[in-house]
Structures are given as structure tokens and as C-alpha cells.
Design a protein around this motif. Structure first.
Motif, PDB file in Angstrom:
ATOM      1  N   HIS A 136      46.395 -16.135   6.479  1.00 22.98           N
ATOM      2  CA  HIS A 136      46.060 -15.667   5.143  1.00 22.98           C
ATOM      3  C   HIS A 136      45.548 -16.840   4.309  1.00 22.98           C
ATOM      4  CE1 HIS A 136      48.819 -12.534   6.643  1.00 22.98           C
ATOM      5  NE2 HIS A 136      48.106 -11.720   5.877  1.00 22.98           N
ATOM      6  N   PRO A 137      44.817 -16.571   3.241  1.00 16.34           N
ATOM      7  CA  PRO A 137      44.187 -17.663   2.484  1.00 16.34           C
ATOM      8  C   PRO A 137      45.176 -18.482   1.671  1.00 16.34           C
ATOM      9  CG  PRO A 137      43.739 -15.544   1.432  1.00 16.34           C
ATOM     10  CD  PRO A 137      44.416 -15.240   2.734  1.00 16.34           C
ATOM     11  N   TYR A 138      44.866 -19.775   1.544  1.00 19.04           N
ATOM     12  CA  TYR A 138      45.617 -20.703   0.697  1.00 19.04           C
ATOM     13  C   TYR A 138      44.679 -21.325  -0.328  1.00 19.04           C
ATOM     14  CZ  TYR A 138      49.855 -20.673   3.563  1.00 19.04           C
ATOM     15  OH  TYR A 138      51.009 -20.297   4.213  1.00 19.04           O
ATOM     16  N   ASP A 139      45.248 -21.664  -1.476  1.00 15.27           N
ATOM     17  CA  ASP A 139      44.549 -22.383  -2.539  1.00 15.27           C
ATOM     18  C   ASP A 139      45.057 -23.819  -2.519  1.00 15.27           C
ATOM     19  OD1 ASP A 139      43.858 -23.534  -5.059  1.00 15.27           O
ATOM     20  OD2 ASP A 139      43.681 -21.542  -5.941  1.00 15.27           O
ATOM     21  N   ALA A 140      44.139 -24.791  -2.413  1.00 15.75           N
ATOM     22  CA  ALA A 140      44.548 -26.197  -2.323  1.00 15.75           C
ATOM     23  C   ALA A 140      45.078 -26.741  -3.647  1.00 15.75           C
ATOM     24  CB  ALA A 140      43.379 -27.045  -1.849  1.00 15.75           C
ATOM     25  N   GLY A 141      44.850 -26.016  -4.751  1.00 12.45           N
ATOM     26  CA  GLY A 141      45.374 -26.460  -6.042  1.00 12.45           C
ATOM     27  C   GLY A 141      44.552 -27.537  -6.714  1.00 12.45           C
ATOM     28  N   THR A 142      43.309 -27.748  -6.244  1.00 16.39           N
ATOM     29  CA  THR A 142      42.479 -28.828  -6.795  1.00 16.39           C
ATOM     30  C   THR A 142      41.299 -28.321  -7.608  1.00 16.39           C
ATOM     31  OG1 THR A 142      41.136 -28.920  -4.779  1.00 16.39           O
ATOM     32  CG2 THR A 142      43.108 -30.323  -4.877  1.00 16.39           C
ATOM     33  N   ASP A 143      40.992 -27.022  -7.510  1.00 16.76           N
ATOM     34  CA  ASP A 143      39.863 -26.442  -8.231  1.00 16.76           C
ATOM     35  C   ASP A 143      40.325 -25.152  -8.899  1.00 16.76           C
ATOM     36  OD1 ASP A 143      37.298 -24.859  -8.667  1.00 16.76           O
ATOM     37  OD2 ASP A 143      36.475 -26.719  -7.881  1.00 16.76           O
ATOM     38  N   SER A 144      39.812 -24.881 -10.088  1.00 17.64           N
ATOM     39  CA  SER A 144      40.319 -23.757 -10.887  1.00 17.64           C
ATOM     40  C   SER A 144      39.481 -22.494 -10.790  1.00 17.64           C
ATOM     41  CB  SER A 144      40.433 -24.181 -12.361  1.00 17.64           C
ATOM     42  OG  SER A 144      41.375 -25.212 -12.512  1.00 17.64           O
ATOM     43  N   GLY A 145      38.572 -22.391  -9.840  1.00 17.57           N
ATOM     44  CA  GLY A 145      37.739 -21.201  -9.723  1.00 17.57           C
ATOM     45  C   GLY A 145      38.522 -19.978  -9.274  1.00 17.57           C
ATOM     46  N   PHE A 146      38.069 -18.779  -9.736  1.00 19.75           N
ATOM     47  CA  PHE A 146      38.707 -17.521  -9.377  1.00 19.75           C
ATOM     48  C   PHE A 146      37.938 -16.754  -8.303  1.00 19.75           C
ATOM     49  CE2 PHE A 146      41.250 -17.161 -13.446  1.00 19.75           C
ATOM     50  CZ  PHE A 146      42.470 -17.055 -12.813  1.00 19.75           C
ATOM     51  N   THR A 147      36.631 -17.041  -8.203  1.00 21.11           N
ATOM     52  CA  THR A 147      35.792 -16.248  -7.312  1.00 21.11           C
ATOM     53  C   THR A 147      35.182 -17.122  -6.222  1.00 21.11           C
ATOM     54  OG1 THR A 147      33.770 -16.567  -8.615  1.00 21.11           O
ATOM     55  CG2 THR A 147      35.221 -14.749  -9.261  1.00 21.11           C
ATOM     56  N   PHE A 148      34.631 -16.460  -5.184  1.00 21.61           N
ATOM     57  CA  PHE A 148      34.029 -17.194  -4.078  1.00 21.61           C
ATOM     58  C   PHE A 148      32.930 -18.141  -4.550  1.00 21.61           C
ATOM     59  CE2 PHE A 148      35.385 -13.184  -1.848  1.00 21.61           C
ATOM     60  CZ  PHE A 148      36.388 -13.775  -1.111  1.00 21.61           C
ATOM     61  N   SER A 149      32.169 -17.709  -5.553  1.00 25.47           N
ATOM     62  CA  SER A 149      31.011 -18.488  -5.997  1.00 25.47           C
ATOM     63  C   SER A 149      31.269 -19.256  -7.288  1.00 25.47           C
ATOM     64  CB  SER A 149      29.810 -17.549  -6.191  1.00 25.47           C
ATOM     65  OG  SER A 149      30.126 -16.517  -7.116  1.00 25.47           O
ATOM     66  N   SER A 150      32.523 -19.467  -7.652  1.00 27.21           N
ATOM     67  CA  SER A 150      32.839 -20.186  -8.890  1.00 27.21           C
ATOM     68  C   SER A 150      32.286 -21.608  -8.856  1.00 27.21           C
ATOM     69  CB  SER A 150      34.353 -20.250  -9.107  1.00 27.21           C
ATOM     70  OG  SER A 150      34.878 -18.974  -9.366  1.00 27.21           O
ATOM     71  N   PRO A 151      31.798 -22.113 -10.002  1.00 26.66           N
ATOM     72  CA  PRO A 151      31.360 -23.515 -10.052  1.00 26.66           C
ATOM     73  C   PRO A 151      32.550 -24.455  -9.919  1.00 26.66           C
ATOM     74  CG  PRO A 151      31.347 -22.543 -12.243  1.00 26.66           C
ATOM     75  CD  PRO A 151      31.616 -21.425 -11.290  1.00 26.66           C
ATOM     76  N   ASN A 152      32.284 -25.688  -9.529  1.00 28.83           N
ATOM     77  CA  ASN A 152      33.339 -26.682  -9.346  1.00 28.83           C
ATOM     78  C   ASN A 152      33.937 -27.062 -10.697  1.00 28.83           C
ATOM     79  OD1 ASN A 152      35.017 -28.567  -8.200  1.00 28.83           O
ATOM     80  ND2 ASN A 152      33.468 -30.167  -8.127  1.00 28.83           N
ATOM     81  N   PHE A 153      35.234 -26.808 -10.859  1.00 37.67           N
ATOM     82  CA  PHE A 153      35.930 -27.142 -12.104  1.00 37.67           C
ATOM     83  C   PHE A 153      37.318 -27.641 -11.721  1.00 37.67           C
ATOM     84  CE2 PHE A 153      38.399 -26.075 -15.956  1.00 37.67           C
ATOM     85  CZ  PHE A 153      37.638 -26.770 -16.893  1.00 37.67           C
ATOM     86  N   ALA A 154      37.495 -28.942 -11.747  1.00 43.23           N
ATOM     87  CA  ALA A 154      38.736 -29.555 -11.257  1.00 43.23           C
ATOM     88  C   ALA A 154      39.963 -29.069 -12.022  1.00 43.23           C
ATOM     89  CB  ALA A 154      38.633 -31.074 -11.352  1.00 43.23           C
ATOM     90  N   THR A 155      41.048 -28.813 -11.289  1.00 44.85           N
ATOM     91  CA  THR A 155      42.319 -28.437 -11.900  1.00 44.85           C
ATOM     92  C   THR A 155      43.014 -29.693 -12.408  1.00 44.85           C
ATOM     93  OG1 THR A 155      42.544 -26.564 -10.373  1.00 44.85           O
ATOM     94  CG2 THR A 155      44.538 -27.297 -11.517  1.00 44.85           C
ATOM     95  N   MET A 156      43.285 -29.723 -13.714  1.00 43.22           N
ATOM     96  CA  MET A 156      43.928 -30.881 -14.334  1.00 43.22           C
ATOM     97  C   MET A 156      45.143 -30.414 -15.131  1.00 43.22           C
ATOM     98  SD  MET A 156      42.079 -33.408 -13.328  1.00 43.22           S
ATOM     99  CE  MET A 156      42.565 -34.744 -14.414  1.00 43.22           C
ATOM    100  N   PRO A 157      46.359 -30.906 -14.813  1.00 42.93           N
ATOM    101  CA  PRO A 157      46.649 -31.746 -13.646  1.00 42.93           C
ATOM    102  C   PRO A 157      46.584 -30.932 -12.354  1.00 42.93           C
ATOM    103  CG  PRO A 157      48.682 -31.131 -14.730  1.00 42.93           C
ATOM    104  CD  PRO A 157      47.575 -30.614 -15.601  1.00 42.93           C
ATOM    105  N   GLN A 158      46.460 -31.641 -11.253  1.00 41.46           N
ATOM    106  CA  GLN A 158      46.329 -30.978  -9.955  1.00 41.46           C
ATOM    107  C   GLN A 158      47.536 -30.104  -9.667  1.00 41.46           C
ATOM    108  OE1 GLN A 158      45.211 -33.545  -6.690  1.00 41.46           O
ATOM    109  NE2 GLN A 158      46.316 -32.295  -5.206  1.00 41.46           N
TER     110      GLN A 158
END
Length: 323
Positions: free
Chosen positions: A179-201
Motif C-alpha cells: 500500500h502507498p506511503y507518504d515520505a513526509g517531505t512534500d505537502s502535495g495532495f494529488t499525483f500531479s501536485s507541484p513540489n512544495f516542501a513540508t516544513m518542518p519535515q
């Protein structure tokens, strides 16, 4: 000293020592020193199983190469609820393996916790198979790997520390749904979301049908208790010697309809926009008029999901600007 007192001290020391032993630890592997395994990764990411926002182009749904490692219990390539390393971040976000391989090599040199690295080719569609072979050691019986979901912000599938040794014997075959995992480093919600770093990680978390609980989430299926497996991995113990590096590198990758497996149909309900403002009241002075408002389809229903409601609504009104 009283002999019975010595016995008590001995018993207390044994109890004290036993209480310090780690609980639920895997038994020490006493199987033959080296074991060879084939690993087959099967992508099950189809539009039928995951109809919401399924990527059809730029780029279409696909899988990165598989990167894995055989190791001891004191090493983790990645771990649920822990922060992803820089190497894991680069792999999950961009599919770049260089930093992660350097981290694996450093762990092998520093604490001798790594036995070997293995990889399998990428898959150019959401469904397909990729395979390779790997070697484990009685002191390094664990296997971990990652495969990036493409496209995605920082989503991946994989296994953390699967023990292939069962005490005195190596396991003959293991199959696990992924099943899918989120690495916790990017804040996108969709497959094609632009790169937006999660701060804090954030930490590595499993993506479910209800988490993240946001209608924009590409895996948000509130009617489902659990997501269908998006992939599957099978490891099978081999006899004889592992094939050469060139043989491993040239393993065949299959895609599309060549995977003959049952595919679950995930119902997707229709999603519509909010109503527009009411339009002008149309009609003759002295009589009732009609005004309308509209909405549009944001996402069509699929797989017997709830059909779309009416997209236009009328109601009576008094014509405007009548003297």
C-alpha cells in the motif's frame, strides 16, 4: 555465608538478567550461511482500482526502478513513523537513487549492517512486473526496498525489514500486498501536485482511504474501509548460485495486460462544484418569472459509484426592473 542466601542471589541475578532481555525479538538465524532469492514486484495501479485522478499522461501512471538492500536488524532503509533520510527523500520525490545508495554503503562500512544492494527495472505503466535476484546472509537475513509511485509528490511502496530467516531455515516463499506511503517531505495532495516542501519535515506515514482526510487527496475514497493493494511483492528462495550482474541487469519487465490477476473495481462517486450565484429573473412584468443557477462536474462517477446530481436548478422569482 548461608548457602540458601547464595541461591536467592543467583535466582535474583537470573531474573534481573531475563527482565533486561528484549521482548518479541526474532530468533537468531542458524540456517545455512547464504541464501539466494528472486524478487518479483507486481504493479496493480490500474484505473479500475484507483479511478480518482488516475494519471493518463504527462506522465502516465508508472513505477520507478526498485532499490533494495539485505541487512541486519540494526539497519533501517526507511521506517514508518520515523523521519525519512535525505536519500529516501530524493528517491521518493524524484526517483534519484545516488544519495540513498551512498547512505546504504556508509551503513555497511560503519556498522557492517549491510550485506548487499539489489535493484530491478522501472515499469512504464501502472500495471506490470519487474524482477531481479538478491542474496541474504545468516547475519543479514532482512530485506528492505522502495519503489517510487510516478507521478506523485513523495509517495512510494516498499517493505521495511522483512526477515527471510525462520530460525533454522530460510523461508521458501513470501508474498505481501503493498500500500502507498507518504515520505513526509512534500505537502502535495494529488499525483500531479507541484513540489512544495513540508516544513518542518513530517514522518513516514501510510496513506489510507481516509487519511489524509481531504477530498483533494488522490487516494481519498471515503466509501472504502481499506484501499485495494496498489502493488504486490513475492520473494522465492532459489537453488544454486545467483546469476551474474549482467543477467540481473537485463531481467525482463512486463507491463499492461501481461499481468493476469483479478482487479478490484473501486467505486468512485461523482463530484460536482458548488452552485453558481442565481442568474437574472426572466419573465414578463405582472407574472412569475424563473431564475436559474448551475454547477459543473468536477469528477465523473466510475465503477458503479453514485451518479452525478442535476447540474441546473430553477426557482420562481419576481421579474426585476418592473415599474
Amino acid at each position: 555465608m548461608n548457602p540458601s542466601y547464595n541461591v536467592v542471589l543467583t535466582l535474583l541475578s537470573i531474573v534481573g538478567y531475563s527482565s533486561c532481555l528484549p521482548l518479541n525479538e526474532d530468533p537468531i538465524c542458524t540456517a545455512e550461511e547464504i541464501a539466494k532469492y528472486s524478487i518479483v514486484f507486481t504493479g496493480r495501479w490500474s484505473q479500475t482500482s484507483f479511478p480518482k485522478q488516475y494519471p493518463l499522461y504527462r506522465p502516465p501512471a508508472q513505477w520507478s526502478s526498485l532499490l533494495g538492500v539485505s541487512h541486519s536488524s540494526d539497519y533501517h532503509m526507511w521506517k514508518k513513523s520515523d523521519h525519512a533520510s535525505n536519500g529516501v527523500r530524493d528517491f521518493a520525490e524524484k526517483g534519484e537513487a545516488w544519495a540513498l545508495m551512498k547512505e546504504i554503503e556508509a551503513a555497511g562500512q560503519k556498522i557492517q549492517s549491510v550485506h548487499g544492494i539489489f535493484s530491478a527495472p522501472s515499469i512504464s505503466s501502472g500495471t506490470g512486473q519487474s524482477s531481479t535476484e538478491l542474496e541474504t546472509h545468516s547475519r543479514h537475513p532482512y530485506v528492505s526496498f522502495m519503489v517510487r509511485i510516478v507521478p506523485s509528490p513523495d509517495w512510494f511502496v516498499g517493505i521495511d525489514s522483512l526477515n527471510l530467516c525462520d530460525g533454522k531455515n530460510w523461508k521458501k516463499s513470501v508474498s505481501i500486498d503493498l500500500h502507498p506511503y507518504d515520505a513526509g517531505t512534500d505537502s502535495g495532495f494529488t499525483f500531479s501536485s507541484p513540489n512544495f516542501a513540508t516544513m518542518p519535515q513530517g514522518t513516514v506515514t501510510e496513506i489510507t482511504s481516509s487519511s489524509p482526510s481531504h477530498p483533494a487527496n488522490s487516494f481519498f475514497y471515503p466509501r472504502l474501509k481499506n484501499l485495494p493493494p496498489i502493488a504486490r511483492v513475492t520473494l522465492t528462495k532459489l537453488k544454486g548460485k545467483i546469476t551474474s550482474f549482467l543477467d540481473i541487469a537485463s531481467n525482463v519487465t512486463t507491463t499492461g495486460n501481461e499481468i493476469d490477476e483479478n482487479v478490484s473495481e473501486t467505486p468512485l462517486d461523482c463530484e460536482v462544484s458548488l452552485w453558481s450565484p442565481w442568474g437574472l429573473c426572466k419573465g414578463s412584468c405582472g407574472s412569475k418569472g424563473v431564475k436559474s443557477r448551475t454547477r459543473y462536474i468536477r469528477m465523473k462517477a466510475a465503477n458503479n459509484g453514485t451518479a452525478c446530481p442535476s447540474l441546473i436548478e430553477d426557482k420562481e422569482c419576481e421579474p426585476e426592473n418592473c415599474v
